[in-house]
Design a protein around this motif. Structure first.
Motif, PDB file in Angstrom:
ATOM      1  N   SER A  16       0.826  -1.221   0.000  1.00 17.53           N
ATOM      2  CA  SER A  16       0.000   0.000   0.000  1.00 17.53           C
ATOM      3  C   SER A  16       0.857   1.266   0.000  1.00 17.53           C
ATOM      4  O   SER A  16       0.378   2.345  -0.343  1.00 17.53           O
ATOM      5  CB  SER A  16      -0.944   0.012   1.206  1.00 17.53           C
ATOM      6  N   LYS A  17       2.127   1.126   0.396  1.00 11.29           N
ATOM      7  CA  LYS A  17       3.017   2.294   0.502  1.00 11.29           C
ATOM      8  C   LYS A  17       4.437   1.893   0.100  1.00 11.29           C
ATOM      9  O   LYS A  17       4.738   0.706  -0.034  1.00 11.29           O
ATOM     10  CB  LYS A  17       3.088   2.784   1.956  1.00 11.29           C
ATOM     11  N   LEU A  19       8.131   0.926  -1.046  1.00 14.00           N
ATOM     12  CA  LEU A  19       8.762   0.163  -2.121  1.00 14.00           C
ATOM     13  C   LEU A  19       7.808  -0.860  -2.737  1.00 14.00           C
ATOM     14  O   LEU A  19       7.822  -1.072  -3.955  1.00 14.00           O
ATOM     15  CB  LEU A  19      10.018  -0.538  -1.583  1.00 14.00           C
ATOM     16  N   ARG A  39      -1.825  -4.275   5.792  1.00 10.60           N
ATOM     17  CA  ARG A  39      -2.728  -4.434   6.951  1.00 10.60           C
ATOM     18  C   ARG A  39      -3.790  -3.340   6.964  1.00 10.60           C
ATOM     19  O   ARG A  39      -4.964  -3.607   7.168  1.00 10.60           O
ATOM     20  CB  ARG A  39      -1.908  -4.410   8.243  1.00 10.60           C
ATOM     21  N   GLY A  40      -3.390  -2.089   6.771  1.00  8.30           N
ATOM     22  CA  GLY A  40      -4.325  -0.968   6.875  1.00  8.30           C
ATOM     23  C   GLY A  40      -5.210  -0.857   5.633  1.00  8.30           C
ATOM     24  O   GLY A  40      -4.705  -0.771   4.511  1.00  8.30           O
ATOM     25  N   ASP A  64      -2.355  -9.161   7.750  1.00  9.29           N
ATOM     26  CA  ASP A  64      -0.939  -9.205   8.127  1.00  9.29           C
ATOM     27  C   ASP A  64      -0.317 -10.417   7.441  1.00  9.29           C
ATOM     28  O   ASP A  64      -0.613 -11.561   7.808  1.00  9.29           O
ATOM     29  CB  ASP A  64      -0.828  -9.312   9.661  1.00  9.29           C
ATOM     30  N   ILE A  65       0.532 -10.154   6.463  1.00 13.60           N
ATOM     31  CA  ILE A  65       1.083 -11.248   5.643  1.00 13.60           C
ATOM     32  C   ILE A  65       1.996 -12.169   6.466  1.00 13.60           C
ATOM     33  O   ILE A  65       2.262 -13.296   6.057  1.00 13.60           O
ATOM     34  CB  ILE A  65       1.834 -10.688   4.393  1.00 13.60           C
ATOM     35  N   ALA A  88       7.499  -7.223   3.254  1.00  9.17           N
ATOM     36  CA  ALA A  88       6.836  -7.066   4.558  1.00  9.17           C
ATOM     37  C   ALA A  88       7.594  -5.960   5.280  1.00  9.17           C
ATOM     38  O   ALA A  88       8.679  -5.571   4.845  1.00  9.17           O
ATOM     39  CB  ALA A  88       6.880  -8.355   5.365  1.00  9.17           C
ATOM     40  N   ARG A 156      17.232 -11.886   6.955  1.00  9.78           N
ATOM     41  CA  ARG A 156      17.292 -11.783   5.494  1.00  9.78           C
ATOM     42  C   ARG A 156      18.444 -12.617   4.923  1.00  9.78           C
ATOM     43  O   ARG A 156      18.384 -13.028   3.754  1.00  9.78           O
ATOM     44  CB  ARG A 156      17.422 -10.317   5.087  1.00  9.78           C
ATOM     45  N   HIS A 185      15.862   4.554   0.940  1.00 11.74           N
ATOM     46  CA  HIS A 185      14.836   5.075   0.026  1.00 11.74           C
ATOM     47  C   HIS A 185      13.877   5.962   0.794  1.00 11.74           C
ATOM     48  O   HIS A 185      13.640   5.756   1.989  1.00 11.74           O
ATOM     49  CB  HIS A 185      14.082   3.923  -0.652  1.00 11.74           C
ATOM     50  N   THR A 187      10.891   6.628   1.997  1.00  9.11           N
ATOM     51  CA  THR A 187       9.591   6.032   2.348  1.00  9.11           C
ATOM     52  C   THR A 187       9.347   6.263   3.843  1.00  9.11           C
ATOM     53  O   THR A 187      10.218   6.783   4.546  1.00  9.11           O
ATOM     54  CB  THR A 187       9.601   4.509   2.101  1.00  9.11           C
ATOM     55  N   ARG A 189       9.461   4.126   6.093  1.00  7.09           N
ATOM     56  CA  ARG A 189      10.471   3.372   6.843  1.00  7.09           C
ATOM     57  C   ARG A 189      11.724   4.252   7.055  1.00  7.09           C
ATOM     58  O   ARG A 189      12.282   4.286   8.139  1.00  7.09           O
ATOM     59  CB  ARG A 189      10.830   2.103   6.056  1.00  7.09           C
TER      60      ARG A 189
HETATM   61  P1  NAP Z   1       7.119   1.422   4.294  1.00  4.33           P
HETATM   62  O1  NAP Z   1       7.193   2.667   3.496  1.00  4.33           O
HETATM   63  O2  NAP Z   1       6.969   1.508   5.766  1.00  4.33           O
HETATM   64  O3  NAP Z   1       5.912   0.554   3.673  1.00  4.33           O
HETATM   65  C1  NAP Z   1       5.640  -0.710   4.173  1.00  4.33           C
HETATM   66  C2  NAP Z   1       4.432  -1.281   3.453  1.00  4.33           C
HETATM   67  O4  NAP Z   1       4.268  -2.619   3.879  1.00  4.33           O
HETATM   68  C3  NAP Z   1       3.128  -0.576   3.811  1.00  4.33           C
HETATM   69  O5  NAP Z   1       2.255  -0.663   2.714  1.00  4.33           O
HETATM   70  C4  NAP Z   1       2.609  -1.383   4.986  1.00  4.33           C
HETATM   71  O6  NAP Z   1       1.213  -1.212   5.155  1.00  4.33           O
HETATM   72  C5  NAP Z   1       3.007  -2.786   4.512  1.00  4.33           C
HETATM   73  N1  NAP Z   1       3.230  -3.746   5.596  1.00  4.33           N
HETATM   74  C6  NAP Z   1       4.101  -3.638   6.628  1.00  4.33           C
HETATM   75  N2  NAP Z   1       4.039  -4.728   7.401  1.00  4.33           N
HETATM   76  C7  NAP Z   1       3.116  -5.557   6.837  1.00  4.33           C
HETATM   77  C8  NAP Z   1       2.605  -6.827   7.187  1.00  4.33           C
HETATM   78  N3  NAP Z   1       3.046  -7.482   8.266  1.00  4.33           N
HETATM   79  N4  NAP Z   1       1.667  -7.389   6.391  1.00  4.33           N
HETATM   80  C9  NAP Z   1       1.221  -6.744   5.299  1.00  4.33           C
HETATM   81  N5  NAP Z   1       1.662  -5.530   4.925  1.00  4.33           N
HETATM   82  C10 NAP Z   1       2.600  -4.940   5.688  1.00  4.33           C
HETATM   83  O7  NAP Z   1       8.408   0.499   4.077  1.00  4.33           O
HETATM   84  P2  NAP Z   1       9.439   0.483   2.841  1.00  4.33           P
HETATM   85  O8  NAP Z   1      10.460   1.524   3.045  1.00  4.33           O
HETATM   86  O9  NAP Z   1       8.705   0.423   1.564  1.00  4.33           O
HETATM   87  O10 NAP Z   1      10.192  -0.904   3.117  1.00  4.33           O
HETATM   88  C11 NAP Z   1       9.815  -2.108   2.524  1.00  4.33           C
HETATM   89  C12 NAP Z   1      10.837  -3.174   2.936  1.00  4.33           C
HETATM   90  O11 NAP Z   1      12.132  -2.775   2.468  1.00  4.33           O
HETATM   91  C13 NAP Z   1      10.941  -3.340   4.451  1.00  4.33           C
HETATM   92  O12 NAP Z   1      11.140  -4.693   4.761  1.00  4.33           O
HETATM   93  C14 NAP Z   1      12.187  -2.534   4.793  1.00  4.33           C
HETATM   94  O13 NAP Z   1      12.829  -2.999   5.959  1.00  4.33           O
HETATM   95  C15 NAP Z   1      13.039  -2.781   3.561  1.00  4.33           C
HETATM   96  N6  NAP Z   1      14.058  -1.728   3.389  1.00  4.33           N
HETATM   97  C16 NAP Z   1      13.680  -0.425   3.231  1.00  4.33           C
HETATM   98  C17 NAP Z   1      14.670   0.546   3.109  1.00  4.33           C
HETATM   99  C18 NAP Z   1      14.322   2.014   2.946  1.00  4.33           C
HETATM  100  O14 NAP Z   1      15.210   2.849   3.028  1.00  4.33           O
HETATM  101  N7  NAP Z   1      13.074   2.379   2.721  1.00  4.33           N
HETATM  102  C19 NAP Z   1      16.024   0.180   3.128  1.00  4.33           C
HETATM  103  C20 NAP Z   1      16.360  -1.153   3.287  1.00  4.33           C
HETATM  104  C21 NAP Z   1      15.360  -2.103   3.421  1.00  4.33           C
HETATM  105  P3  NAP Z   1       0.512  -1.485   6.585  1.00  4.33           P
HETATM  106  O15 NAP Z   1       1.368  -0.840   7.621  1.00  4.33           O
HETATM  107  O16 NAP Z   1      -0.847  -0.898   6.442  1.00  4.33           O
HETATM  108  O17 NAP Z   1       0.466  -2.982   6.719  1.00  4.33           O
END
Ligand code: NAP
Length: 258
Positions: A16-17, A19, A39-40, A64-65, A88, A156, A185, A187, A189
C-alpha cells in the motif's frame, strides 16, 4: 521499452506504501493485473484506486502477511499468479545485547519464512505453466550489515541462502527468482529511521536526512518509482537470463569493487 508482460497476473505483498507500492505501480503501468496486500485498509484501497487508473484489475486483501491467517487469505485471493513480489515491514532497530529469542523468531517469520511460504505455494503453478518471475524485497543489510538492524541482517541472510539454491532449481522450468536490495529510500520506513536519529542525538529531521544523504555517493535517498521500475524489469520477458541475483539499489553507498 515494452516489458512484454501485459495481461499477466501478479501478487505484491505489503504494497500500500513505499517500495511495495512502487513495484505494484510499475507492474500496473506494464499492464499487469494485480493482487495487493497490506494491513491498513484505507491506504490499501487508496493505492488500489490509483493503480486501477492504469486500466488493470486490482484485488485487495487487508491482512498481516506474516501471520498464518493473513498468508492463507492472501493466497486464496491470489489463486494462480505469474509474478510474485514478496515484501513485509522490516524489523525494528536495536541492539544484540537486548534482543531475545522471541525478537529473532518474529524477524525470521516476517522476513524469511513468509517469503519462503509464498514462493512454496505459488511457484509450482508457475513451473507447470513454464513461466514465472519472483522478486523478493530484502535489504542492503544482506551485503553490508547495519549494526542497529541485526534482526534484519540475520533473518534476510536466511532468505538469501534459500534463494541462492532454489533459484537454480526452478530456472530450468522458466521461473526466475531474484532479490532486490534497497539502500536508503524515501519512504515511511526511512522517515522512521531518521526519527530514531533525531531522538537519540537531539538533531532535527533535516540534519538527520542531510547526514544520511552525505554517506551516499548519489547524495540523495532513492525513490519508490525507480525501485519499482527495476522490479518491473526483473519481472519482464527480457529478464529471463537473470537468475539468483542480489541487486543492490543504494546510490553507490556500499563501497566495493564487485
Ligand atoms: P514502508 O514505506 O513503511 O511501507 C511498508 C508497506 O508494507 C506498507 O504498505 C505497509 O502497510 C506494509 N506492511 C508492513 N508490514 C506488513 C505486514 N506485516 N503485512 C502486510 N503488509 C505490511 O516500508 P518500505 O520503506 O517500503 O520498506 C519495505 C521493505 O524494504 C521493508 O522490509 C524494509 O525494511 C526494507 N528496506 C527499506 C529501506 C528504505 O530505506 N526504505 C532500506 C532497506 C530495506 P501497513 O502498515 O498498512 O500494513
Amino acid at each position: 521499452m515494452d516489458l512484454g508482460i501485459r495481461g499477466k497476473r501478479a501478487l505484491v505483498t505489503a504494497a500500500s506504501k513505499g517500495l511495495g507500492r512502487g513495484c505494484a505501480e510499475a507492474l500496473a503501468e506494464a499492464g499487469v493485473d494485480l493482487v495487493i496486500n497490506a494491513r491498513g485498509v484505507e491506504a490499501l484501497e487508496a493505492t488500489a484506486t490509483a493503480l486501477r487508473g492504469y486500466g488493470v484489475s486490482v484485488t485487495t486483501v487487508a491482512a498481516d502477511i506474516t501471520t498464518h491467517e493473513g498468508l492463507a487469505a492472501v493466497l486464496q485471493a491470489a489463486g494462480e499468479v505469474d509474478i510474485l513480489v514478496t515484501n513485509a515491514g522490516g524489523p525494528p532497530p536495536g541492539s544484540w545485547e537486548t534482543w531475545v529469542k522471541a525478537d529473532y523468531l518474529k524477524a525470521i517469520e516476517a522476513n524469511m519464512l513468509t517469503p519462503i511460504a509464498l514462493m512454496t505455494a505459488l511457484m509450482p503453478g508457475m513451473i507447470e505453466r513454464g513461466w514465472g518471475r519472483v522478486v523478493n524485497i530484502t535489504s542492503q543489510s544482506v551485503k553490508a550489515p547495519i549494526a542497529a538492524l541485526g534482526l534484519s541482517n540475520a533473518a534476510r541472510a536466511g532468505l538469501t541462502g534459500f534463494v541462492a539454491g532454489t533459484s537454480r532449481q526452478v530456472a530450468p522450468q522458466g521461473v526466475t527468482i531474484n532479490n532486490l536490495l534497497p539502500g536508503i529510500h524515501d519512504t515511511d520506513r526511512a522517515t522512521a529511521l531518521d526519527s530514531g536519529m533525531v531522538k537519540a542525538r537531539g538533531i532535527t529531521m533535516e540534519e538527520a536526512r542531510a547526514e544520511r544523504s552525505a554517506t551516499i555517493p548519489a547524495r540523495r535517498y532513492g525513490t519508490a518509482a525507480e525501485f519499482g521500475a527495476t522490479c518491473a524489469f526483473l519481472c519482464s520477458q527480457h529478464a529471463g537470463y537473470i537468475v539468483g541475483q542480489n541487486i543492490l539499489l543504494d546510490g553507490g553507498a556500499m563501497n566495493s569493487t564487485l
